[in-house]
Design an enzyme around this catalytic site. Structure first.
Site, PDB file in Angstrom:
ATOM      1  N   HIS A 204      -6.829  49.778  11.936  1.00 35.93           N
ATOM      2  CA  HIS A 204      -6.881  50.631  10.745  1.00 35.93           C
ATOM      3  C   HIS A 204      -6.861  49.784   9.469  1.00 35.93           C
ATOM      4  O   HIS A 204      -7.740  49.909   8.603  1.00 35.93           O
ATOM      5  CB  HIS A 204      -5.692  51.603  10.766  1.00 35.93           C
ATOM      6  CG  HIS A 204      -5.629  52.530   9.606  1.00 35.93           C
ATOM      7  ND1 HIS A 204      -6.099  53.823   9.656  1.00 35.93           N
ATOM      8  CD2 HIS A 204      -5.175  52.355   8.336  1.00 35.93           C
ATOM      9  CE1 HIS A 204      -5.924  54.401   8.470  1.00 35.93           C
ATOM     10  NE2 HIS A 204      -5.368  53.524   7.653  1.00 35.93           N
ATOM     11  N   GLU A 205      -5.863  48.910   9.376  1.00 37.10           N
ATOM     12  CA  GLU A 205      -5.749  48.094   8.164  1.00 37.10           C
ATOM     13  C   GLU A 205      -6.911  47.115   8.039  1.00 37.10           C
ATOM     14  O   GLU A 205      -7.361  46.812   6.937  1.00 37.10           O
ATOM     15  CB  GLU A 205      -4.404  47.351   8.133  1.00 37.10           C
ATOM     16  CG  GLU A 205      -3.180  48.256   8.117  1.00 37.10           C
ATOM     17  CD  GLU A 205      -3.213  49.327   7.026  1.00 37.10           C
ATOM     18  OE1 GLU A 205      -3.846  49.091   5.975  1.00 37.10           O
ATOM     19  OE2 GLU A 205      -2.631  50.404   7.247  1.00 37.10           O
TER      20      GLU A 205
ATOM     21  N   HIS B 198      -9.695  48.949   6.376  1.00 34.67           N
ATOM     22  CA  HIS B 198      -9.527  48.909   4.915  1.00 34.67           C
ATOM     23  C   HIS B 198      -9.934  47.533   4.399  1.00 34.67           C
ATOM     24  O   HIS B 198     -10.564  47.403   3.346  1.00 34.67           O
ATOM     25  CB  HIS B 198      -8.065  49.150   4.535  1.00 34.67           C
ATOM     26  CG  HIS B 198      -7.621  50.580   4.572  1.00 34.67           C
ATOM     27  ND1 HIS B 198      -8.290  51.587   3.925  1.00 34.67           N
ATOM     28  CD2 HIS B 198      -6.540  51.166   5.152  1.00 34.67           C
ATOM     29  CE1 HIS B 198      -7.638  52.741   4.108  1.00 34.67           C
ATOM     30  NE2 HIS B 198      -6.580  52.510   4.864  1.00 34.67           N
TER      31      HIS B 198
ATOM     32  N   HIS C 138     -13.519  47.152   3.949  1.00 34.65           N
ATOM     33  CA  HIS C 138     -13.980  47.900   2.773  1.00 34.65           C
ATOM     34  C   HIS C 138     -13.913  46.995   1.538  1.00 34.65           C
ATOM     35  O   HIS C 138     -14.775  47.063   0.655  1.00 34.65           O
ATOM     36  CB  HIS C 138     -13.088  49.135   2.600  1.00 34.65           C
ATOM     37  CG  HIS C 138     -13.687  50.241   1.800  1.00 34.65           C
ATOM     38  ND1 HIS C 138     -12.973  51.362   1.465  1.00 34.65           N
ATOM     39  CD2 HIS C 138     -14.918  50.421   1.254  1.00 34.65           C
ATOM     40  CE1 HIS C 138     -13.742  52.172   0.746  1.00 34.65           C
ATOM     41  NE2 HIS C 138     -14.928  51.618   0.603  1.00 34.65           N
TER      42      HIS C 138
HETATM   43 ZN   LIG Z   1      -5.110  53.855   5.617  1.00 35.18          ZN
END
Ligand SMILES: [Zn+2]
Length: 682
Positions: free
Chosen positions: A466-467, A470, A473
């Site tokens: 998940h991280e 990010h 991104h």
């Molecule tokens: Zn998040």
């Protein structure tokens, strides 16, 4: 001369952490704030008429020193906290808040932004530039720049009072959470708890000066496992009641604050031209309007409710089989569900963990990024870090060119904030040169004991992916203007890049290569993969109802038009009754401790946004399944271009359409939670 204001003679111009001292921060902030104020004053003093270049781009260029100091300080405050850092942080917070508020309330500055916004000459600008102007303008307008002096003064007073209410709400909650949920002096009261939970309860008692006893702290990480494992139904009920009544009684009663916060928010919304706070809030999201966000929740609610009812019946039957002749109550659910999970899937963390070694999971996350986007990751021991445990990689693009730096700070340690997050030391842009991003992931994994490799639970591994999503991104950001870079997108869009990345973790294509036994190096058995995948939909009726109930109550509060005479207890009960909330499930966050929405504005009328992003990530990942390859190059190229690289250069709904070729549908989310047809069993 402060190190913050000299050019950094390090590889890639990375912050020279070794040369920084805590004492240097306060004067550095002072100097950086003064520099930003001077830059803003120069914009308003500009004799030439307002233009895109001398106003909007000047705003984009301003405040660089402040960003530099802030991003470095953030690492100290969040991962190296000691009393001296905490003091600086506490003193600094109101100063920084006032700095931003003063900038937004400056009529001369807004007049220039407004002139550019209305200037027909700006019609020749491209869509990205036009969006940049609109965004700057909107930030001012939403802060009240269009109001007269009286309106601005009222808004300021509301903002100040809200900040006080938020702090009081948080402190009341903290007081209740600091009181133990349960103090046990008799070892038989620990029946059912696994050894690590007993140890944690004993350590908690020691820390509170109660040696020889056991304390269940009134926090989610202590209460939920107790409810899951304790065979003492009477104690489960006591813990449950203490836990769900935080902020609801006595000197820490948060309900009067809720009423005041709701009234202040509605007054502010009306000053700014909106009927309700929710209408104000949703106007600046991808959802765009209350109806869209609320509509999503109401689409998910009926199948979730139906599934939760089935789950309740199954759990009640299971308790009956074991000789318990009582109805299923809220304090029984997690206990019965844990029994059912073991019985049905024979899944045990102790069996799974040896296959999820931290280093191999990092390698898996990198490999997915390589197969999707061609990125490669090269360790750099010569780049300075804020702590010896931080690992740093240079990220290169498929053509070998430098893409950015990636910092991973993975282990828990004293003074580090709990949880996991992504941040940056520098974000990508091309306005002041070709600036490459420097991206940070922070986690709180436990180290392996006595020199052994660190192992992750499935939840931990999902957090890592998940991280890292990010992080990508930020790393893949490909924009010109700083305020459009990376994760600076709408709140209900920002979890798409992170949540979609989680989908690759549990793909057999990934597990077979990277989930290898820590001792033998053997790949994870196919049968274990099957059991992990089969358990994905387990208890999702409960989880979805628990979450959606909080999101629906959040939306109901912030669309209410009578907040002044609203009684939170009654309002919550009536809203849930109208939804037909099952009595065996309690909201994930009941109103008196719903800190997401009452200890700050960020998630107010915004708790739905996690599910909104989940609609996008579930539907988005389906594009790969439809292509028949989870690494399909064409789909991956569109994902990179329109989602990971685009930042805020276009409307998020339009970006999603350009990636997917159509608007998102809700069915993949329902399928992902096993709720698509309530007849089919998870
Ligand atoms: Zn998040």
């Amino acid at each position: 001369m402060s190190v913050f204001f000299e050019p950094w003679q390090t590889p890639f111009g990375a912050p020279p952490f070794g040369e920084m001292t805590v004492g240097a921060f306060a004067p550095a902030f002072e100097r950086a704030l003064a520099a930003h104020r001077a830059e803003l004053a120069a914009i308003t003093a500009e004799p030439a008429p307002p233009s895109f270049e001398n106003t909007i781009l000047a705003l984009e260029r301003a405040g660089r020193d402040l960003e530099r100091v802030s991003h470095v300080f953030e690492q100290y405050a969040s991962t190296l906290s000691e009393p001296s850092v905490a003091t600086i942080e506490r003193d600094l917070a109101p100063v920084l808040a006032r700095h931003v508020a003063d900038m937004r309330a400056d009529p001369a500055l807004f007049a220039r932004v407004d002139a550019v916004y209305a200037d027909p000459a700006s019609a020749h600008l491209d869509r990205v530039q036009r969006r940049l102007i609109d965004r700057h303008h909107l930030e001012f307008v939403r802060a009240g720049a269009r109001l007269d002096a009286d309106g601005r003064a009222r808004l300021k007073a509301i903002g100040q009072r809200l900040a006080e209410c938020f702090t009081q709400f948080r402190q009341n909650l903290q007081t209740d959470e600091d009181r133990p949920a349960l103090v046990l002096t008799d070892a038989t009261a620990l029946a059912g708890l696994p050894p690590d939970l007993r140890d944690a309860a004993a350590a908690e008692a020691d820390a509170r000066g109660l040696p020889g006893s056991w304390v269940i702290a009134n926090t989610r990480s202590s209460v939920e496992p107790f409810l899951q494992f304790s065979t003492r139904r009477d104690l489960r009920q006591r813990v449950f009641e203490v836990w769900t009544q935080r902020g609801d009684h006595g000197s820490t009663d948060n309900k009067p604050l809720i009423r005041e916060i709701l009234a202040l928010r509605r007054t502010r919304a009306r000053l700014l031209g909106f009927e309700t706070f929710a209408a104000f809030k949703l106007a600046d999201t991808m959802a765009g309007a209350v109806e869209a966000a609320d509509g999503l929740l109401r689409r998910i609610w009926p199948p979730a409710l139906a599934r939760a009812r089935e789950e309740a019946a199954t759990l009640e039957a299971l308790l009956g089989d074991e000789g318990a002749h009582h109805p299923l109550e809220a304090w029984d659910w997690r206990y019965a569900a844990e029994k059912l999970r073991r019985r049905r899937y024979a899944l045990d963390d102790a069996e799974v963990k040896p296959y999820f070694q931290l280093d191999r999971m990092i390698a898996a996350a990198f490999d997915v990024a390589h197969r999707l986007f061609g990125l490669t990751f090269h360790p750099r021991a010569d780049v300075p870090a804020w702590h010896p445990e931080v690992r740093i990689w240079e990220v290169r693009d498929a053509d070998g060119r430098h893409r950015g730096l990636f910092y991973g700070d993975y282990f828990a340690r004293p003074g580090k904030r709990s949880g996991a997050w992504m941040t940056h030391l520098r974000s990508q842009e091309r306005l002041t040169g070709d600036v490459a991003p420097q991206i940070v992931n922070v986690c709180n994994f436990l180290k392996g004991g006595s020199g052994r490799p660190a192992l992750l639970s499935l939840t931990d591994a999902r957090t890592l992916f998940h991280e890292f999503g990010h992080g990508l991104h930020g790393l893949l950001s490909d924009v010109t203007y700083p305020s459009q870079a990376g994760t600076r997108v709408a709140q209900d869009f920002v979890e798409l890049p992170s949540q979609i990345y989680e989908h690759w973790l549990l793909r057999p294509e990934v597990l077979r290569g990277f989930a290898r036994h820590v001792d033998t190096g053997e790949p994870i058995p196919e049968a274990l993969i099957d059991r992990i995948l089969a358990a994905r939909h387990f208890n999702q009726g409960f989880a979805t109802v628990e979450f959606c109930a909080s999101a629906l109550v959040d939306m109901a509060y912030h669309t209410a038009t009578n907040p002044d005479d609203l009684d939170p207890s009654r309002f919550e009960a009536e809203t849930l009754a109208a939804l037909d909330m099952p009595p065996e499930i309690v909201m994930r966050h009941r109103s008196p401790h719903f800190a997401h929405i009452f200890s700050g504005d960020d998630y107010a009328a915004g708790y739905y946004s996690y599910l909104w992003s989940e609609v996008l990530d579930a539907d988005g990942f389906d594009a790969f399944l439809e292509a028949g390859d989870v690494f399909d190059p064409t789909t991956a190229a569109r994902l990179r271009r329109f989602i990971y690289a685009a930042g805020d250069t276009a409307d998020p709904a339009e970006l999603y359409r350009r990636f997917r070729g159509r608007d998102p549908g809700v069915d993949p989310l329902l399928a992902g939670r096993g709720l698509l047809t309530t007849a089919s069993r998870a």
